[in-house]
Design a protein around this motif. Structure first.
Motif: not given
Length: 160
Positions: A137-151
């Motif tokens: 959920x935190x990763x999805x929220x970051x992506x929704x904010x336009x913050x690029x994250x990858x596992x």
């Protein structure tokens, strides 16, 4: 998460996981999806057989068609002698190399990862390479904010 079977313009087949179908489309458009064999960015979805779970087998996925096919005597004799094809071994080696590079060159911020990533994204902290922990959920929220994250890539041998 969605797993897609993919194929590049040179007919190399591989799989990849995406947060959603729109995340896949966005990454393909930005040429972020590349063939692990030839690095081509001309990638399309390949045909996939869905895994269907019946009422009695809920909680257990049906075996993939290739696993069922390999149980027949004819298929067993034509099955590869190695459980892992050379391409898969090479891909795993590259994923391990990538993960080791990240661990060596980035700061492990642990559970503070979502907050640290946001602070850097919004200019509250200086940008630096980081890795850490985030729930789906935190990763999805970051992506929704336009913050690029990858596992970070995790390989089966890492779990032992």
């Amino acid at each position: 998460m969605i797993r897609y079977a993919l194929r590049c313009d040179r007919d190399h087949e591989f799989e990849s996981w995406f947060q959603s179908s729109s995340a896949y489309e966005s990454q393909v458009k930005r040429k972020l999806v590349t063939c692990p064999i030839c690095n081509s960015t001309k990638v399309d979805k390949a045909i996939m057989a869905p895994r269907i779970v019946g009422k009695k087998g809920r909680g257990r996925a049906a075996p993939p068609p290739e696993a069922v096919a390999a149980t027949t005597p004819e298929a067993a004799s034509s099955a590869p002698t190695s459980l892992m094809m050379a391409q898969e071994r090479e891909l795993r080696s590259k994923l391990k190399e990538l993960r080791d590079h990240i661990v060596k060159n980035a700061d492990n911020v642990g559970e503070r990862f979502p907050n640290e990533a946001r602070a850097m994204h919004y200019g509250d902290k200086e940008h630096r390479p980081i890795y850490g922990e985030a729930s789906p959920d935190e990763a999805k929220a970051l992506i929704d904010e336009g913050i690029e994250v990858s596992p970070l890539p995790t390989l089966p041998e890492d779990r032992n």
